[in-house]
Motif scaffolding. Sequence first.
Motif, PDB file in Angstrom:
ATOM      1  N   GLU A  19       0.829  -1.198   0.000  1.00  0.00           N
ATOM      2  CA  GLU A  19       0.000   0.000   0.000  1.00  0.00           C
ATOM      3  C   GLU A  19       0.870   1.257   0.000  1.00  0.00           C
ATOM      4  O   GLU A  19       1.776   1.380   0.825  1.00  0.00           O
ATOM      5  N   PHE A  54      -3.016  -0.664  -2.779  1.00  0.00           N
ATOM      6  CA  PHE A  54      -3.687   0.612  -2.522  1.00  0.00           C
ATOM      7  C   PHE A  54      -2.782   1.764  -2.933  1.00  0.00           C
ATOM      8  O   PHE A  54      -1.570   1.726  -2.721  1.00  0.00           O
ATOM      9  N   MET A  55      -3.386   2.781  -3.530  1.00  0.00           N
ATOM     10  CA  MET A  55      -2.648   4.008  -3.837  1.00  0.00           C
ATOM     11  C   MET A  55      -3.622   5.174  -3.868  1.00  0.00           C
ATOM     12  O   MET A  55      -4.723   5.049  -4.387  1.00  0.00           O
ATOM     13  N   ASP A  56      -3.233   6.311  -3.273  1.00  0.00           N
ATOM     14  CA  ASP A  56      -4.036   7.525  -3.440  1.00  0.00           C
ATOM     15  C   ASP A  56      -3.182   8.554  -4.188  1.00  0.00           C
ATOM     16  O   ASP A  56      -2.152   8.197  -4.773  1.00  0.00           O
ATOM     17  N   SER A  57      -3.570   9.832  -4.144  1.00  0.00           N
ATOM     18  CA  SER A  57      -2.881  10.818  -4.993  1.00  0.00           C
ATOM     19  C   SER A  57      -1.422  11.024  -4.591  1.00  0.00           C
ATOM     20  O   SER A  57      -0.645  11.624  -5.320  1.00  0.00           O
ATOM     21  N   VAL A  60       1.131   9.979  -7.136  1.00  0.00           N
ATOM     22  CA  VAL A  60       1.517  10.886  -8.226  1.00  0.00           C
ATOM     23  C   VAL A  60       2.779  11.661  -7.842  1.00  0.00           C
ATOM     24  O   VAL A  60       3.731  11.748  -8.621  1.00  0.00           O
ATOM     25  N   ARG A  84      -7.143  -0.061 -11.125  1.00  0.00           N
ATOM     26  CA  ARG A  84      -8.175   0.818 -11.658  1.00  0.00           C
ATOM     27  C   ARG A  84      -8.078   2.210 -11.011  1.00  0.00           C
ATOM     28  O   ARG A  84      -8.150   3.233 -11.693  1.00  0.00           O
ATOM     29  N   VAL A  85      -7.900   2.245  -9.679  1.00  0.00           N
ATOM     30  CA  VAL A  85      -7.796   3.528  -8.982  1.00  0.00           C
ATOM     31  C   VAL A  85      -6.539   4.279  -9.417  1.00  0.00           C
ATOM     32  O   VAL A  85      -6.586   5.475  -9.733  1.00  0.00           O
ATOM     33  N   ARG A  88      -6.992   5.805 -12.818  1.00  0.00           N
ATOM     34  CA  ARG A  88      -7.824   7.020 -12.826  1.00  0.00           C
ATOM     35  C   ARG A  88      -7.050   8.225 -12.305  1.00  0.00           C
ATOM     36  O   ARG A  88      -7.122   9.325 -12.852  1.00  0.00           O
ATOM     37  N   ILE A  89      -6.313   8.014 -11.214  1.00  0.00           N
ATOM     38  CA  ILE A  89      -5.562   9.133 -10.621  1.00  0.00           C
ATOM     39  C   ILE A  89      -4.440   9.588 -11.572  1.00  0.00           C
ATOM     40  O   ILE A  89      -4.226  10.781 -11.766  1.00  0.00           O
ATOM     41  N   MET A  92      -6.038  11.552 -14.446  1.00  0.00           N
ATOM     42  CA  MET A  92      -6.476  12.877 -13.982  1.00  0.00           C
ATOM     43  C   MET A  92      -5.294  13.830 -13.861  1.00  0.00           C
ATOM     44  O   MET A  92      -5.402  15.005 -14.146  1.00  0.00           O
ATOM     45  N   SER A  93      -4.154  13.289 -13.396  1.00  0.00           N
ATOM     46  CA  SER A  93      -3.003  14.140 -13.102  1.00  0.00           C
ATOM     47  C   SER A  93      -2.189  14.453 -14.348  1.00  0.00           C
ATOM     48  O   SER A  93      -1.344  15.341 -14.319  1.00  0.00           O
TER      49      SER A  93
ATOM     50  N   THR B  42     -10.129   5.230  -1.126  1.00  0.00           N
ATOM     51  CA  THR B  42      -9.218   6.246  -1.667  1.00  0.00           C
ATOM     52  C   THR B  42      -9.634   7.642  -1.193  1.00  0.00           C
ATOM     53  O   THR B  42      -8.787   8.430  -0.747  1.00  0.00           O
ATOM     54  N   GLU B  46      -7.510  10.270   1.212  1.00  0.00           N
ATOM     55  CA  GLU B  46      -7.171  11.650   0.823  1.00  0.00           C
ATOM     56  C   GLU B  46      -7.565  12.637   1.926  1.00  0.00           C
ATOM     57  O   GLU B  46      -6.787  13.526   2.287  1.00  0.00           O
ATOM     58  N   PHE B  96      -4.540  20.626  -8.642  1.00  0.00           N
ATOM     59  CA  PHE B  96      -3.080  20.833  -8.674  1.00  0.00           C
ATOM     60  C   PHE B  96      -2.598  21.949  -7.750  1.00  0.00           C
ATOM     61  O   PHE B  96      -1.397  22.207  -7.675  1.00  0.00           O
ATOM     62  N   SER B 106       0.964  16.537  -4.930  1.00  0.00           N
ATOM     63  CA  SER B 106       0.405  16.799  -6.260  1.00  0.00           C
ATOM     64  C   SER B 106      -0.722  17.815  -6.243  1.00  0.00           C
ATOM     65  O   SER B 106      -1.115  18.322  -7.288  1.00  0.00           O
ATOM     66  N   MET B 108      -3.805  17.124  -5.589  1.00  0.00           N
ATOM     67  CA  MET B 108      -4.960  16.472  -6.216  1.00  0.00           C
ATOM     68  C   MET B 108      -5.937  15.868  -5.233  1.00  0.00           C
ATOM     69  O   MET B 108      -6.921  15.231  -5.640  1.00  0.00           O
ATOM     70  N   PHE B 116     -14.121  10.572  -7.032  1.00  0.00           N
ATOM     71  CA  PHE B 116     -14.383   9.197  -6.588  1.00  0.00           C
ATOM     72  C   PHE B 116     -15.685   9.100  -5.793  1.00  0.00           C
ATOM     73  O   PHE B 116     -16.214   8.014  -5.602  1.00  0.00           O
TER      74      PHE B 116
END
Lengths: 103, 144
Positions: A19, A54-57, A60, A84-85, A88-89, A92-93, B42, B46, B96, B106, B108, B116
């Motif tokens: 994660e 698991f990964m969130d922003s 990035v 998939r997550v 998407r992130i 978006m970035s 997610t 955040e 951003f 980031s 974001m 989401f």
Amino acid sequence: MQIKSRIVNKTLYILLSGELDEYTAPKVRDDLDRLMETEKGFVQIVMDLSELTFMDSLGVGVMIGRYKKMKQLDKPIFISNPSRVAERIFKMSGLYDIMPKII
Amino acid sequence: MKNSMEIKFKAIAENVSFARNVVAAFIMPLNPSLNEISDIKTAVSEAVTNVIVHAYPKEEKGLVTIKVNTKDNFVEISVIDNGVGIQDIERALTPFYTSKPDEERSGMGFTVMESFMDKLEVKNNKNDGLIVVMSKNLSEAVGM
């Protein structure tokens, strides 16, 4: 988080397992930087995210940080098998503009 | 059917995983799809990360409160802190934008929460701190 790597045909394959979040990110950054500094004889990097559960922003920021370091050495980084997550992130970035996705 | 829960924990990085997994476990009886679970995890991650990074700039970290209310397939999650709040919420919500560009951030977080979840509301608390309310209709839920 676990990081495994191997070099095949001058490509450094990095497999991230586990994660990636605020808690694990500092160590992931350090481990990736150390790996990229100590490994020799590669011209490009493939980040395999197939085992990233698991990964969130934050992911990035971690990727862009590594991109900047490798850009100085003219070594491109590619993303492989995002969840998939993550997909998407990254979309978006705009991350794929600088770190393209490969199959 | 209605249900609700509330948890309070210290705003430190170790607890981000705890927070998203508790919320995911709480909504399990609604039979969300795997995609909906990961979307919600997610978004919670955040929101809690924002509290850890921005709400309490001093050494001693404060608390994060998470409240979850569910009604049938509808989930509403509030993430509340008693920190410094945000002076310019509109700017903070701009994709951003980050107040900490030197930390590989980031900017974001809110954008991810917004996309989401179905709805996101960010407001300063009357006394101190920030309230982030986000909701989602579990349209893919398999039903009881």
